[in-house]
Design a protein around this motif. Sequence first.
Motif, PDB file in Angstrom:
ATOM      1  N   ALA A 192      91.143 -35.124  -8.988  1.00  0.00           N
ATOM      2  CA  ALA A 192      91.013 -34.523  -7.661  1.00  0.00           C
ATOM      3  C   ALA A 192      89.606 -34.707  -7.107  1.00  0.00           C
ATOM      4  O   ALA A 192      89.427 -35.051  -5.926  1.00  0.00           O
ATOM      5  CB  ALA A 192      91.380 -33.037  -7.716  1.00  0.00           C
ATOM      6  N   LEU A 193      88.576 -34.488  -7.933  1.00  0.00           N
ATOM      7  CA  LEU A 193      87.200 -34.632  -7.455  1.00  0.00           C
ATOM      8  C   LEU A 193      86.878 -36.092  -7.140  1.00  0.00           C
ATOM      9  O   LEU A 193      86.189 -36.382  -6.154  1.00  0.00           O
ATOM     10  CB  LEU A 193      86.228 -34.092  -8.499  1.00  0.00           C
ATOM     11  CG  LEU A 193      86.241 -32.577  -8.716  1.00  0.00           C
ATOM     12  CD1 LEU A 193      85.148 -32.171  -9.687  1.00  0.00           C
ATOM     13  CD2 LEU A 193      86.079 -31.824  -7.399  1.00  0.00           C
ATOM     14  N   SER A 194      87.369 -37.003  -7.961  1.00  0.00           N
ATOM     15  CA  SER A 194      87.144 -38.422  -7.684  1.00  0.00           C
ATOM     16  C   SER A 194      87.818 -38.822  -6.374  1.00  0.00           C
ATOM     17  O   SER A 194      87.229 -39.533  -5.552  1.00  0.00           O
ATOM     18  CB  SER A 194      87.679 -39.274  -8.837  1.00  0.00           C
ATOM     19  OG  SER A 194      87.036 -38.945 -10.048  1.00  0.00           O
ATOM     20  N   GLY A 195      89.047 -38.363  -6.181  1.00  0.00           N
ATOM     21  CA  GLY A 195      89.751 -38.669  -4.939  1.00  0.00           C
ATOM     22  C   GLY A 195      89.088 -38.043  -3.730  1.00  0.00           C
ATOM     23  O   GLY A 195      89.006 -38.659  -2.658  1.00  0.00           O
ATOM     24  N   ALA A 196      88.598 -36.807  -3.887  1.00  0.00           N
ATOM     25  CA  ALA A 196      87.925 -36.136  -2.775  1.00  0.00           C
ATOM     26  C   ALA A 196      86.640 -36.869  -2.393  1.00  0.00           C
ATOM     27  O   ALA A 196      86.345 -37.055  -1.201  1.00  0.00           O
ATOM     28  CB  ALA A 196      87.619 -34.690  -3.155  1.00  0.00           C
ATOM     29  N   MET A 197      85.860 -37.296  -3.382  1.00  0.00           N
ATOM     30  CA  MET A 197      84.625 -38.020  -3.098  1.00  0.00           C
ATOM     31  C   MET A 197      84.926 -39.369  -2.455  1.00  0.00           C
ATOM     32  O   MET A 197      84.222 -39.801  -1.518  1.00  0.00           O
ATOM     33  CB  MET A 197      83.830 -38.204  -4.386  1.00  0.00           C
ATOM     34  CG  MET A 197      82.445 -38.775  -4.180  1.00  0.00           C
ATOM     35  SD  MET A 197      81.380 -37.691  -3.182  1.00  0.00           S
ATOM     36  CE  MET A 197      81.067 -36.378  -4.368  1.00  0.00           C
ATOM     37  N   PHE A 198      85.960 -40.048  -2.936  1.00  0.00           N
ATOM     38  CA  PHE A 198      86.332 -41.334  -2.356  1.00  0.00           C
ATOM     39  C   PHE A 198      86.748 -41.171  -0.895  1.00  0.00           C
ATOM     40  O   PHE A 198      86.296 -41.934  -0.019  1.00  0.00           O
ATOM     41  CB  PHE A 198      87.466 -41.961  -3.167  1.00  0.00           C
ATOM     42  CG  PHE A 198      88.007 -43.229  -2.568  1.00  0.00           C
ATOM     43  CD1 PHE A 198      87.327 -44.431  -2.732  1.00  0.00           C
ATOM     44  CD2 PHE A 198      89.185 -43.221  -1.844  1.00  0.00           C
ATOM     45  CE1 PHE A 198      87.818 -45.604  -2.180  1.00  0.00           C
ATOM     46  CE2 PHE A 198      89.684 -44.386  -1.288  1.00  0.00           C
ATOM     47  CZ  PHE A 198      88.997 -45.583  -1.457  1.00  0.00           C
ATOM     48  N   MET A 199      87.595 -40.187  -0.606  1.00  0.00           N
ATOM     49  CA  MET A 199      88.088 -39.998   0.750  1.00  0.00           C
ATOM     50  C   MET A 199      87.006 -39.498   1.694  1.00  0.00           C
ATOM     51  O   MET A 199      87.004 -39.806   2.883  1.00  0.00           O
ATOM     52  CB  MET A 199      89.275 -39.031   0.746  1.00  0.00           C
ATOM     53  CG  MET A 199      90.515 -39.601   0.064  1.00  0.00           C
ATOM     54  SD  MET A 199      91.848 -38.402  -0.149  1.00  0.00           S
ATOM     55  CE  MET A 199      92.205 -38.002   1.558  1.00  0.00           C
ATOM     56  N   ALA A 200      86.051 -38.741   1.155  1.00  0.00           N
ATOM     57  CA  ALA A 200      85.019 -38.163   2.014  1.00  0.00           C
ATOM     58  C   ALA A 200      83.875 -39.133   2.302  1.00  0.00           C
ATOM     59  O   ALA A 200      83.326 -39.132   3.415  1.00  0.00           O
ATOM     60  CB  ALA A 200      84.471 -36.882   1.373  1.00  0.00           C
ATOM     61  N   LEU A 228      75.415 -34.433  -3.539  1.00  0.00           N
ATOM     62  CA  LEU A 228      76.522 -33.912  -2.726  1.00  0.00           C
ATOM     63  C   LEU A 228      77.474 -33.035  -3.539  1.00  0.00           C
ATOM     64  O   LEU A 228      77.905 -31.978  -3.068  1.00  0.00           O
ATOM     65  CB  LEU A 228      77.282 -35.073  -2.089  1.00  0.00           C
ATOM     66  CG  LEU A 228      76.463 -35.982  -1.165  1.00  0.00           C
ATOM     67  CD1 LEU A 228      77.353 -37.069  -0.569  1.00  0.00           C
ATOM     68  CD2 LEU A 228      75.805 -35.173  -0.048  1.00  0.00           C
ATOM     69  N   LEU A 229      77.809 -33.493  -4.737  1.00  0.00           N
ATOM     70  CA  LEU A 229      78.753 -32.721  -5.554  1.00  0.00           C
ATOM     71  C   LEU A 229      78.207 -31.338  -5.935  1.00  0.00           C
ATOM     72  O   LEU A 229      78.906 -30.338  -5.768  1.00  0.00           O
ATOM     73  CB  LEU A 229      79.132 -33.518  -6.802  1.00  0.00           C
ATOM     74  CG  LEU A 229      80.435 -33.121  -7.492  1.00  0.00           C
ATOM     75  CD1 LEU A 229      81.612 -33.316  -6.549  1.00  0.00           C
ATOM     76  CD2 LEU A 229      80.640 -33.948  -8.754  1.00  0.00           C
ATOM     77  N   PRO A 230      76.953 -31.227  -6.413  1.00  0.00           N
ATOM     78  CA  PRO A 230      76.427 -29.886  -6.681  1.00  0.00           C
ATOM     79  C   PRO A 230      76.297 -29.028  -5.418  1.00  0.00           C
ATOM     80  O   PRO A 230      76.501 -27.812  -5.473  1.00  0.00           O
ATOM     81  CB  PRO A 230      75.045 -30.168  -7.292  1.00  0.00           C
ATOM     82  CG  PRO A 230      75.144 -31.540  -7.851  1.00  0.00           C
ATOM     83  CD  PRO A 230      76.042 -32.282  -6.923  1.00  0.00           C
ATOM     84  N   ALA A 231      75.973 -29.657  -4.281  1.00  0.00           N
ATOM     85  CA  ALA A 231      75.837 -28.880  -3.041  1.00  0.00           C
ATOM     86  C   ALA A 231      77.185 -28.319  -2.586  1.00  0.00           C
ATOM     87  O   ALA A 231      77.241 -27.249  -1.969  1.00  0.00           O
ATOM     88  CB  ALA A 231      75.236 -29.751  -1.943  1.00  0.00           C
TER      89      ALA A 231
END
Length: 279
Positions: free
Chosen positions: A77-85, A183-186
């Motif tokens: 989910a996190l990989s997909g969210a980062m890719f899409m964002a 970005l991920l920690p923020a």
Amino acid sequence: MMRWVFVGSAALVSAIIFSIIVFVGMQGLKTFQGVSPLEFFFSTDWTPGQQKFGAFPFLYSTLMLTLVSVVLSVPLALSGAMFMAKIAPKWMREILRPATDLFVGIPSVVYGLIGMTVIVPALGKITGGIGYGILPAAIILAIMILPTILSISEDAIRSLPVRLEEASLALGATRWQTMWRVLLPAARPGILTAIILGMGRAIGETMAVFMVIGNSPQMPKSLLDSTTVLTTAIVKDMGNTSYGSTWNNALYMMALLLLIISLVLILIIRIVAKRSEIK
């Protein structure tokens, strides 16, 4: 007038929720008139015919199933969210976002049917066992909660100020380092909220889990042992009990445990959101 309509609607919803909690709680607490709390929460012997109501295997399996499903779902989910964002072009994002949202609309019984006909036989062939257990249920739940975690995480990442990314790149960080170390920690508060919501969905799921977990009232020794969780125990046994019996009250006590877990998860979301606002 509309103000009072809104206030009345909010009060009605609150009253309904409070009534459900009170009713389930009162019925569930009657369990301890015939069973000690120590036996109910810590015994592994669930034999209603002998008046033995140890619900520890159900509670343990519920927590184990939720943990495994979250562990399987969060990295994807996190990989997909980062890719899409941050990586996917706009035209691709406009295709992928509705596609992931479609998973939410699929009935849980369809997931369960796929699990019975595809995942369970495959695991049974690989391991040499029956294939039923926590692992196939966790795989199904991971797929079911993935859209929730992905969508909320993507929104949290996209809502970050652009200056964070620009400052990181200006200091010499690569795009990969910027995404995963800045970005991920923020976006952590929004991501934690997404994970907790996914956990709530996993804990409350019934039909898909019922079809692939095996439904044996025993402590699982591995992820491929047939077992029962709180939701499936309620569904499986409720039709065999008479209202007001100790067995029936024990099932209401399980429902109360699910309500308490859900309320705790909601409180955690509130705390996380409040802390993010303060920062």
